[in-house]
Design a protein around this motif. Sequence first.
Motif, PDB file in Angstrom:
ATOM      1  N   SER A   1       0.829  -1.216   0.000  1.00  0.00           N
ATOM      2  CA  SER A   1       0.000   0.000   0.000  1.00  0.00           C
ATOM      3  C   SER A   1       0.857   1.257   0.000  1.00  0.00           C
ATOM      4  CB  SER A   1      -0.901   0.049   1.236  1.00  0.00           C
ATOM      5  OG  SER A   1      -1.720  -1.074   1.287  1.00  0.00           O
ATOM      6  N   PHE A   2       1.902   1.233   0.822  1.00  0.00           N
ATOM      7  CA  PHE A   2       2.774   2.410   0.933  1.00  0.00           C
ATOM      8  C   PHE A   2       3.522   2.635  -0.381  1.00  0.00           C
ATOM      9  CE2 PHE A   2       6.077   5.205   2.405  1.00  0.00           C
ATOM     10  CZ  PHE A   2       5.532   5.863   3.496  1.00  0.00           C
TER      11      PHE A   2
ATOM     12  N   VAL B   1      11.235  -4.792  -0.836  1.00  0.00           N
ATOM     13  CA  VAL B   1      11.489  -4.224   0.492  1.00  0.00           C
ATOM     14  C   VAL B   1      10.621  -2.980   0.646  1.00  0.00           C
ATOM     15  CG1 VAL B   1      13.879  -5.062   0.453  1.00  0.00           C
ATOM     16  CG2 VAL B   1      13.392  -2.704  -0.244  1.00  0.00           C
ATOM     17  N   ALA B   2      10.502  -2.494   1.874  1.00  0.00           N
ATOM     18  CA  ALA B   2       9.695  -1.300   2.115  1.00  0.00           C
ATOM     19  C   ALA B   2      10.402  -0.075   1.532  1.00  0.00           C
ATOM     20  CB  ALA B   2       9.465  -1.121   3.607  1.00  0.00           C
ATOM     21  N   PRO B   3       9.636   0.906   1.036  1.00  0.00           N
ATOM     22  CA  PRO B   3      10.247   2.177   0.596  1.00  0.00           C
ATOM     23  C   PRO B   3      10.978   2.845   1.761  1.00  0.00           C
ATOM     24  CG  PRO B   3       7.984   2.017  -0.197  1.00  0.00           C
ATOM     25  CD  PRO B   3       8.189   0.879   0.774  1.00  0.00           C
ATOM     26  N   PRO B   4      11.953   3.725   1.455  1.00  0.00           N
ATOM     27  CA  PRO B   4      12.824   4.290   2.505  1.00  0.00           C
ATOM     28  C   PRO B   4      12.097   4.990   3.651  1.00  0.00           C
ATOM     29  CG  PRO B   4      13.679   4.830   0.320  1.00  0.00           C
ATOM     30  CD  PRO B   4      12.363   4.155   0.104  1.00  0.00           C
ATOM     31  N   THR B   5      10.948   5.619   3.359  1.00  0.00           N
ATOM     32  CA  THR B   5      10.290   6.385   4.416  1.00  0.00           C
ATOM     33  C   THR B   5       9.163   5.604   5.094  1.00  0.00           C
ATOM     34  OG1 THR B   5       8.698   7.437   2.908  1.00  0.00           O
ATOM     35  CG2 THR B   5      10.812   8.553   3.200  1.00  0.00           C
TER      36      THR B   5
ATOM     37  N   PRO C   1      16.869  -2.207   4.849  1.00  0.00           N
ATOM     38  CA  PRO C   1      15.455  -1.958   4.536  1.00  0.00           C
ATOM     39  C   PRO C   1      14.536  -2.813   5.404  1.00  0.00           C
ATOM     40  CG  PRO C   1      16.696  -2.653   2.579  1.00  0.00           C
ATOM     41  CD  PRO C   1      17.597  -2.833   3.746  1.00  0.00           C
TER      42      PRO C   1
END
Lengths: 140, 129
Positions: free
Chosen positions: B26-27, B38-42, B80
Amino acid sequence: MVDSGGASMIEVGTKLTERIFWIDRALLKQYADASGDQNPIHQDEAFAKSVGLPDVIAHGMLTMALVAKFVTDWSGGSASMKEFSGRFTKPVIVPAGAQVDLTVNGIVVEVDEQTVRLELTATSNGIKVLGMSKALTFYS
Amino acid sequence: MLNPDSVGRTFYGAEPVSVTQSEIDSFAAVVGELNPVVAPPTFSIRITLAQSQQLLSDPSVGLDWSRLVHGDQKFEIHRPIVAGDQLTCSSTIENYKVAAGNEIVTVRSDLHAGSELVVSTWSTLVVRA
């Protein structure tokens, strides 16, 4: 000597190609749901105006998420970011029915064997909305 | 006004936060990234802002969250975030000053997976006069 590529190929002073992201109310709602930040100043015009804002404003962290995307699309994906910072200098104002720009630029200011340091700027409607912004990334 | 005794104090989140692939998806979708590995940096802000807000809403701290504006943000990412991470959040009020009636508070939040430090974030928050 065989060049190993990566960050050593990049020169200080290299400018990244400017990129424009478009922000509208639907994107603010999408970011609110994805981030959990449901502050009404980012969704409810009447509320935003009641606390002295000109209109609904974008989440500062949405601006940073988009600038991070700008960086990591260039540097080699989400996993490449090591450090990232910025100051919210002015709000991104998002009127109903409008698409507003987030125009992002970056320049290489330091190169190491594995990493690149960038200075970044973001404007909306010609006004600087993110200042003092830097990123340190691996480069591949 | 913030209680000066709370500067330097570290608050620990009670429960680890489980990260799911659907939250990462979702992000990432907001910035146009599909099928993220992996999750985005923020992404970590999703955890640290809510957790530190909860922790620092402790009546002994005295911050007025209703008049709060985000001033600065910094991330140090050691690796990450990925789906399946169980992250614990600790938040420390690192700095506090009053300028022109505005309270300026810098909160550091560390996310650990077990003993491994994954991400440190610094949020400078301004409580408007």
